[in-house]
Enzyme design. Structure first.
Site, short mmCIF file in Angstrom:
data_model
loop_
_atom_site.label_atom_id
_atom_site.label_comp_id
_atom_site.label_asym_id
_atom_site.label_seq_id
_atom_site.Cartn_x
_atom_site.Cartn_y
_atom_site.Cartn_z
N PRO A 103 -45.81 102.61 12.19
CA PRO A 103 -46.16 103.54 11.13
C PRO A 103 -46.87 102.84 10.01
O PRO A 103 -46.82 101.61 9.88
CB PRO A 103 -44.79 104.09 10.69
CG PRO A 103 -43.83 102.98 11.01
CD PRO A 103 -44.36 102.35 12.27
N GLY A 105 -46.17 102.59 6.98
CA GLY A 105 -45.34 101.92 6.00
C GLY A 105 -44.87 100.56 6.43
O GLY A 105 -44.19 99.88 5.69
N CYS A 106 -45.20 100.13 7.64
CA CYS A 106 -44.69 98.87 8.16
C CYS A 106 -45.81 97.87 8.28
O CYS A 106 -46.77 98.11 9.00
CB CYS A 106 -44.03 99.11 9.51
SG CYS A 106 -43.34 97.61 10.24
N GLY A 107 -45.69 96.74 7.63
CA GLY A 107 -46.75 95.76 7.67
C GLY A 107 -46.54 94.65 8.65
O GLY A 107 -47.41 93.82 8.85
N CYS A 109 -44.96 95.19 11.88
CA CYS A 109 -44.58 95.72 13.18
C CYS A 109 -45.26 94.95 14.29
O CYS A 109 -46.45 94.68 14.25
CB CYS A 109 -44.96 97.19 13.29
SG CYS A 109 -44.10 98.25 12.12
#
Length: 269
Positions: A103, A105-107, A109
């Site tokens: 997603p 919002g995840c840097g 992943c």
């Protein structure tokens, strides 16, 4: 506008009012290096060449001069941004293979080792860039004028570059990391202003991966409207970056490397 489209909705208040709300697009964007997918991000589908250059730079995958070409190919399920890079860059990709599908919002992943997440980076080179407090506040005051997508959607982040007197460039995206990568790409592709002579201005909180990206850009200062994490402050101190947060047109908080803020005060608490 590009990167957004209207969707019908019902507005509830004193009355129930039908109408449209313009919302940002969120598209699966694959970043493919020499035919191999390196990352898949959910992103706003604009300024994708900037995104490609910025992602390659800030993730340590390829320097601008190592990128031969960038093509954007539409597919049934999203967009494939195809980068063709030099043999030296491809060798580094082989050493540090990432497949990120996550997603906005995840840097981090998809990173498959702690070494990748907490990679060693060179500190930002010392330089003469300095601001007075009023210039920091001016940067935040100028930021809303760079947020056309946010103005119509109320759901986009912005990353901009401030030279002390004006915004050199700005990019927006539904993802804060994507916005910063697009800004990085815009700066290196334009090559009209040294990244060591300005501040990165962010609408988001400051996490450790954003500090890493700013260090890769070579900018000596971050100005953010929200707070940093404690670890992000530690990393900014280590990498020689002045970190300013909770910035407003009338105030801000300074966390690291206060020497870049010129003030007559005898000390900074």
């Amino acid at each position: 506008m590009q990167g957004a489209r209207p969707r019908p909705r019902l507005a509830f208040g004193t009355d129930i009012v039908p109408g449209d709300r313009v919302l940002p697009e969120e598209v699966a964007v694959a970043l493919t290096f020499n035919g191999t997918t390196q990352a898949v991000m959910m992103a706003t589908p604009d300024h994708l060449a900037d995104f490609a250059y910025g992602f390659a730079l800030t993730e340590g995958l390829a320097r601008p001069e190592e990128i031969d070409s960038v093509d954007v190919v539409e597919t049934a399920r999203g967009l494939d941004v195809q980068l063709w890079v030099s043999a030296a860059a491809e060798a580094r990709l082989t050493e540090r293979r990432r497949v990120m599908a996550g997603p906005v919002g995840c840097g981090l992943c998809g990173i498959d080792s702690l070494e990748q997440a907490m990679r060693d980076m060179a500190p930002v080179a010392p330089g003469g860039f300095r601001l007075v407090p009023a210039q920091v506040q001016d940067a935040i005051d100028a930021l809303p004028r760079q947020q056309a997508l946010h103005d119509v959607t109320r759901s986009a982040h912005c990353a901009a570059f401030w030279d002390g007197a004006r915004m050199i460039a700005a990019r927006e995206d539904v993802g804060r990391h994507n916005a910063l990568d697009k800004l990085a790409g815009a700066l290196v592709r334009a090559s009209t202003h040294p990244t060591a002579a300005g501040a990165v201005v962010l609408t988001s909180r400051v996490s450790i991966d954003l500090v890493q990206k700013v260090a890769a850009i070579g900018a000596p200062m971050i100005i953010a409207v929200s707070s940093p994490t404690a670890t992000a402050v530690d990393l900014a101190e280590k990498l020689g970056i002045t970190l300013i947060a909770q910035a407003r047109p009338d105030r801000f908080e300074l966390f690291t490397h206060s020497d870049r803020i010129q003030t007559r005060e005898p000390h900074v608490r």
